[in-house]
Design a protein around this motif. Structure first.
Motif, PDB file in Angstrom:
ATOM      1  N   TYR A  35       0.849  -1.187   0.000  1.00 57.12           N
ATOM      2  CA  TYR A  35       0.000   0.000   0.000  1.00 57.12           C
ATOM      3  C   TYR A  35       0.887   1.240   0.000  1.00 57.12           C
ATOM      4  CZ  TYR A  35      -3.970  -2.925   1.541  1.00 57.12           C
ATOM      5  OH  TYR A  35      -4.963  -3.878   1.636  1.00 57.12           O
ATOM      6  N   ARG A  36       0.303   2.349  -0.389  1.00 58.04           N
ATOM      7  CA  ARG A  36       0.972   3.646  -0.312  1.00 58.04           C
ATOM      8  C   ARG A  36       0.074   4.571   0.506  1.00 58.04           C
ATOM      9  NH1 ARG A  36       2.455   6.766  -5.836  1.00 58.04           N
ATOM     10  NH2 ARG A  36       0.188   6.713  -6.098  1.00 58.04           N
ATOM     11  N   PHE A  45      -4.193   0.883  -2.004  1.00 55.60           N
ATOM     12  CA  PHE A  45      -3.723  -0.408  -2.487  1.00 55.60           C
ATOM     13  C   PHE A  45      -2.851  -0.266  -3.725  1.00 55.60           C
ATOM     14  CE2 PHE A  45      -3.782  -4.857  -3.426  1.00 55.60           C
ATOM     15  CZ  PHE A  45      -3.924  -4.961  -4.793  1.00 55.60           C
ATOM     16  N   LEU A  46      -1.741  -1.019  -3.738  1.00 57.02           N
ATOM     17  CA  LEU A  46      -0.886  -1.064  -4.919  1.00 57.02           C
ATOM     18  C   LEU A  46      -0.931  -2.437  -5.592  1.00 57.02           C
ATOM     19  CD1 LEU A  46       2.290   0.818  -3.604  1.00 57.02           C
ATOM     20  CD2 LEU A  46       0.464   1.723  -5.069  1.00 57.02           C
ATOM     21  N   THR A  47      -0.595  -3.496  -4.818  1.00 57.64           N
ATOM     22  CA  THR A  47      -0.522  -4.819  -5.420  1.00 57.64           C
ATOM     23  C   THR A  47      -0.650  -5.891  -4.360  1.00 57.64           C
ATOM     24  OG1 THR A  47       0.748  -6.226  -6.950  1.00 57.64           O
ATOM     25  CG2 THR A  47       2.006  -4.970  -5.308  1.00 57.64           C
ATOM     26  N   TYR A  48      -0.962  -7.129  -4.802  1.00 59.81           N
ATOM     27  CA  TYR A  48      -1.221  -8.253  -3.889  1.00 59.81           C
ATOM     28  C   TYR A  48      -0.586  -9.522  -4.428  1.00 59.81           C
ATOM     29  CZ  TYR A  48      -3.966 -12.372  -2.547  1.00 59.81           C
ATOM     30  OH  TYR A  48      -4.343 -13.632  -2.158  1.00 59.81           O
ATOM     31  N   ASP A  56      -2.908  -9.453  -8.189  1.00 62.23           N
ATOM     32  CA  ASP A  56      -3.618  -8.197  -8.440  1.00 62.23           C
ATOM     33  C   ASP A  56      -2.593  -7.073  -8.428  1.00 62.23           C
ATOM     34  OD1 ASP A  56      -6.612  -6.608  -6.977  1.00 62.23           O
ATOM     35  OD2 ASP A  56      -5.251  -5.953  -8.559  1.00 62.23           O
ATOM     36  N   LYS A  57      -2.416  -6.408  -9.539  1.00 66.76           N
ATOM     37  CA  LYS A  57      -1.524  -5.256  -9.575  1.00 66.76           C
ATOM     38  C   LYS A  57      -2.266  -4.031 -10.100  1.00 66.76           C
ATOM     39  CE  LYS A  57       0.615  -6.807 -13.916  1.00 66.76           C
ATOM     40  NZ  LYS A  57       1.909  -7.067 -14.609  1.00 66.76           N
ATOM     41  N   SER A  58      -3.562  -4.045  -9.887  1.00 65.50           N
ATOM     42  CA  SER A  58      -4.411  -2.980 -10.424  1.00 65.50           C
ATOM     43  C   SER A  58      -4.121  -1.615  -9.819  1.00 65.50           C
ATOM     44  CB  SER A  58      -5.883  -3.334 -10.208  1.00 65.50           C
ATOM     45  OG  SER A  58      -6.177  -3.444  -8.823  1.00 65.50           O
ATOM     46  N   GLY A  59      -3.495  -1.571  -8.640  1.00 70.15           N
ATOM     47  CA  GLY A  59      -3.236  -0.300  -7.985  1.00 70.15           C
ATOM     48  C   GLY A  59      -1.892   0.327  -8.315  1.00 70.15           C
ATOM     49  N   PRO A  61       0.518   2.571  -9.991  1.00 70.83           N
ATOM     50  CA  PRO A  61       0.133   3.791 -10.730  1.00 70.83           C
ATOM     51  C   PRO A  61       0.537   3.786 -12.209  1.00 70.83           C
ATOM     52  CG  PRO A  61       1.219   4.342  -8.652  1.00 70.83           C
ATOM     53  CD  PRO A  61       1.403   2.884  -8.855  1.00 70.83           C
ATOM     54  N   ASN A  62       1.679   3.218 -12.497  1.00 68.00           N
ATOM     55  CA  ASN A  62       2.168   3.182 -13.888  1.00 68.00           C
ATOM     56  C   ASN A  62       3.277   2.153 -13.973  1.00 68.00           C
ATOM     57  OD1 ASN A  62       4.676   4.591 -12.982  1.00 68.00           O
ATOM     58  ND2 ASN A  62       3.249   6.307 -12.696  1.00 68.00           N
ATOM     59  N   ASP A  63       3.869   2.029 -15.146  1.00 63.76           N
ATOM     60  CA  ASP A  63       4.850   0.951 -15.350  1.00 63.76           C
ATOM     61  C   ASP A  63       6.201   1.236 -14.714  1.00 63.76           C
ATOM     62  OD1 ASP A  63       5.476   1.712 -18.896  1.00 63.76           O
ATOM     63  OD2 ASP A  63       5.823   2.846 -17.053  1.00 63.76           O
ATOM     64  N   ARG A  64       6.363   2.362 -14.031  1.00 65.76           N
ATOM     65  CA  ARG A  64       7.599   2.580 -13.280  1.00 65.76           C
ATOM     66  C   ARG A  64       7.611   1.778 -11.988  1.00 65.76           C
ATOM     67  NH1 ARG A  64       8.269   6.964 -10.996  1.00 65.76           N
ATOM     68  NH2 ARG A  64       6.163   7.858 -11.103  1.00 65.76           N
ATOM     69  N   PHE A  65       6.435   1.331 -11.581  1.00 66.23           N
ATOM     70  CA  PHE A  65       6.292   0.581 -10.338  1.00 66.23           C
ATOM     71  C   PHE A  65       6.229  -0.918 -10.631  1.00 66.23           C
ATOM     72  CE2 PHE A  65       5.136   3.733  -7.009  1.00 66.23           C
ATOM     73  CZ  PHE A  65       5.087   4.862  -7.807  1.00 66.23           C
ATOM     74  N   SER A  66       6.986  -1.712  -9.876  1.00 64.77           N
ATOM     75  CA  SER A  66       6.915  -3.156 -10.023  1.00 64.77           C
ATOM     76  C   SER A  66       7.171  -3.805  -8.670  1.00 64.77           C
ATOM     77  CB  SER A  66       7.921  -3.658 -11.055  1.00 64.77           C
ATOM     78  OG  SER A  66       9.239  -3.370 -10.635  1.00 64.77           O
ATOM     79  N   ALA A  67       6.716  -5.031  -8.512  1.00 67.58           N
ATOM     80  CA  ALA A  67       6.903  -5.759  -7.263  1.00 67.58           C
ATOM     81  C   ALA A  67       7.161  -7.215  -7.569  1.00 67.58           C
ATOM     82  CB  ALA A  67       5.683  -5.604  -6.356  1.00 67.58           C
ATOM     83  N   GLU A  68       7.897  -7.856  -6.659  1.00 65.53           N
ATOM     84  CA  GLU A  68       8.215  -9.275  -6.803  1.00 65.53           C
ATOM     85  C   GLU A  68       8.102  -9.972  -5.462  1.00 65.53           C
ATOM     86  OE1 GLU A  68      11.609  -9.377 -10.330  1.00 65.53           O
ATOM     87  OE2 GLU A  68      12.235  -9.422  -8.230  1.00 65.53           O
TER      88      GLU A  68
END
Lengths: 112, 112
Positions: A35-36, A45-48, A56-59, A61-68
């Motif tokens: 979350y942010r 919410f950002l991602t789950y 779920d990565k619907s939150g 904001p744009n393609d600069r954000f990623s998670a693993e």
């Protein structure tokens, strides 16, 4: 069980730099959320992840954000080419149930 | 989409009872959660209502009416340490994995 931990706790970076934050969830929790949160607002919410799967990565904001979460435990959130508007508290949460989430202390990002 | 409304501020005196309301709009609804956040701290889970009615946990109770899209958090025997922000959060049935959508929070100030 020492709770959810995050590092670093604070990050100051210059605009355009990449940053990566780490989250260590509670060990038996399969669900992990990012979350942010900005001052005076609720967590956004950002991602789950469920185990290692990003479901779920619907939150983001744009393609600069990623998670693993490659092994289903520790997770990282990366922001590329940071902008001043990215300044916020980034919080990780984990859970075994959908509604009771345990939040970490957060990483405060300041982009100068 | 989903949205929640709660009062921005509430003030009460020590020992009193206070009710924090939350109204929501969502295209599909699973349940309503409440979280507490002290200044500088992480959100912590207080209560969850998956069904209509009252849930009681010590000095805290939470209520849900699905037909009215309304819930509230009731805090009894207020203590100074209850001064914090309180967030309601919805989980929608279309939210895979339990993504929570948070309200903007109610800042509770408890006076002596």
């Amino acid at each position: 069980d020492t709770g959810v931990s995050q590092n670093p706790r604070h990050k100051i970076t210059k605009r355009g730099q990449n940053v990566t934050f780490r989250c260590d969830p509670i060990s038996e929790h399969n669900r992990l959320y990012w979350y942010r949160q900005t001052l005076g607002q609720g967590p956004e919410f950002l991602t789950y992840f469920n185990y290692e799967a990003q479901q779920d990565k619907s939150g983001l904001p744009n393609d600069r954000f990623s998670a693993e979460r490659p092994e289903g435990s520790i997770s990282t959130l990366t922001i590329q080419r940071t902008e001043q508007r990215d300044s916020a508290m980034y919080r990780c949460a984990s859970s075994s149930s959908a509604y009771e989430q345990y939040f970490g202390p957060g990483t405060r990002l300041t982009v100068t | 989409g989903q949205s929640l409304e709660q009062p921005s501020e509430v003030t009460a005196v020590e020992g009193a009872i206070v009710q924090i309301n939350c109204t929501y709009q969502t295209s599909g609804f699973y349940g309503l959660s409440w979280y507490q956040q002290h200044d500088g701290g992480a959100p912590t889970f207080l209560s969850y209502n998956g069904l209509d009615g009252l849930e009681e946990t010590g000095r805290f109770s939470s209520f849900l009416s699905r037909s009215d899209s309304y819930g509230y958090l009731l805090l009894q025997e207020l203590q100074m340490k209850d001064s914090a922000s309180y967030f309601c959060a919805v989980r929608g049935i279309y939210n895979q994995g339990g993504k929570l959508i948070f309200g903007q929070g109610t800042e509770l100030s408890v006076k002596p």
